[in-house]
Scaffold this motif. Structure first.
Motif: not given
Ligand SMILES: C[S@@+](CC[C@H](N)C(=O)[O-])C[C@H]1O[C@@H](n2cnc3c(N)ncnc32)[C@H](O)[C@@H]1O
Length: 405
Positions: A55-59, A70-73
């Motif tokens: 979530r932090r990276e996706a910002g 939610l995410f998968t890498r």
């Protein structure tokens, strides 16, 4: 992420803990043991911490929406940035002839970034993904949008006859072959994309409107003549080439879109008949065209609006005596040229030291050097900053001492 971990993650109490994850201590080990003390299993604890990190990276790509997703890498790595997804939606979503809601299929939706934008524009979205976990993650991410159901199925198995537009973003990385750091390898053969490029283009040509997102290194020879191919950069980074068909195709041919603080659109019809005038004659400024314009092969289209000329017929730098202004200035980074220096390291070092230069950014086009190596070899004492550009002026190899404008 395996299906079992995702099922556990989708538990209400686990999702609630994910939303409050920032009340944990900063250190990863302490966070992990705090979650274990609260009764979460080792697997769920690991999944919670991974999702918090993603979530932090996706910002950076998805802004505040990331905090609710939610995410998968792999899914995050391949997801479209939200401003670019919004652009896709603007290009594809139109009016229907009968006044019904516009229907679009997202055929390989990943974690759902493009679908979020399509649904946000009021379209009825049918999203599918061939990967079970990815489809479930997309369904979670689109849960607030009732007009955007997600199916776990292959694009090739969907009846595409009933849509107003089709959207394809074929997987161009190896699936399930992640190394320990979770990265995947890029696929270069378009027939190995999933779905394959020929199948995708076949469907796109027959659709009322269609968009196909591909990597910016796409061979120009693969662009069908009925399509508009738009290379896009966002905040200085080239992110994609998108092929538009049918009603979504505004103007067949190659195009570049620069998105950022300012926007610029360049089309191949803007190319001059000849770009040879004044080639290699250095002006006061060196211009570095935006990567989307370079990838689209449209550098020469900037010559007239910027009163510029090329440094070499095959090198993507321009030069001019006039500081760039007007809309086309959004398509270049400008540098003031202060000197032309010798290329041999000892003489170059001497010239730089005599000018008080102690720190250099090294750029190159058309020169056989390795920028990091040059920087190390120069071993400059402390001093001012400058940008060194190794390039050619016509047939002459030169090093330009410049400062960003
Ligand atoms: C590049 S990603 C899509 C990213 C998406 N546009 C986004 O912005 O989040 C491609 C997706 O296609 C899926 N995929 C691969 N082959 C497929 C197929 N034959 N049918 C449907 N989906 C497929 C992959 O699982 C992957 O999630």
């Amino acid at each position: 992420m395996d299906p079992q971990t995702l099922t556990e993650l989708l538990d209400v109490a686990v999702l609630d803990r994910l939303d409050r994850i920032d009340d944990l201590p900063g250190d990863e080990l302490a966070r992990s043991s705090a979650l274990r003390k609260e009764g979460f299993s080792a697997e769920v604890t690991a999944a919670l911490l991974t999702q918090a990190q993603l979530r932090r990276e996706a910002g950076a790509k998805l802004g505040p929406f990331a905090d609710d997703m939610l995410f998968t890498r792999d899914g995050l790595a391949q997801a479209t940035r939200l401003p670019v997804a919004a652009h896709h939606a603007r290009r594809l979503i139109g009016e229907t002839a009968d006044g019904e809601t516009f229907r679009i299929a997202d055929l390989g939706c990943g974690i759902g970034a493009d679908s979020v934008a399509f649904a946000g524009m009021g379209a009825q979205v049918s999203a599918v993904d061939a990967d079970e976990v990815t489809a479930a993650v997309a369904a979670f991410n689109l849960r607030h949008l009732p007009d955007a159901p997600v199916d776990h199925t292959r694009a090739e198995d969907v009846d595409l006859s009933d849509f107003d537009a089709l959207w394809f973003d074929p997987a161009r990385r190896t699936i399930g072959k992640s190394d320990r750091r979770g990265s995947t390898a890029r696929i270069t053969d378009p027939e190995a994309f999933s779905p394959s490029l020929s199948w995708v283009i076949d469907q796109a040509i027959r659709a009322k409107a269609a968009g196909v997102k591909l990597g910016p290194a796409l061979d120009h020879g693969l662009v069908p003549e009925e399509a508009e191919a738009q290379w896009v950069s966002h905040n200085g980074e080239v992110v994609e080439v998108c092929l538009y068909f049918g009603a979504a195709c505004q103007r067949p041919g190659r195009r570049a879109l620069v998105m950022g603080e300012r926007t610029l659109l360049v089309h191949e019809d803007d190319l001059p008949e000849s770009d040879e005038e004044g080639i290699g004659t250095l002006g006061r400024y060196l211009l570095e065209p935006d990567g989307a314009i370079v990838r689209a092969g449209l550098v020469a289209a900037l010559c007239a609006p910027l009163q510029a000329r090329r440094v070499h017929p095959k090198i993507a730098y321009l030069t001019t005596d006039v500081e760039p202004s007007g809309p086309a200035a959004a398509g270049v980074t400008a540098y003031t040229v202060t000197d032309v220096l010798p290329a041999k390291i000892p003489s170059l070092r001497k010239e730089l030291v005599s000018r008080g230069i102690g720190s250099v950014v090294v750029k190159k086009r058309g020169a056989d050097i390795v920028p990091d190596q040059v920087r190390r070899q120069l071993k400059l004492p402390k001093g001012d900053k400058a940008t060194l550009v190794f390039t050619r002026l016509g047939e002459r190899h030169v090093v330009l001492l410049t400062q960003p404008v």
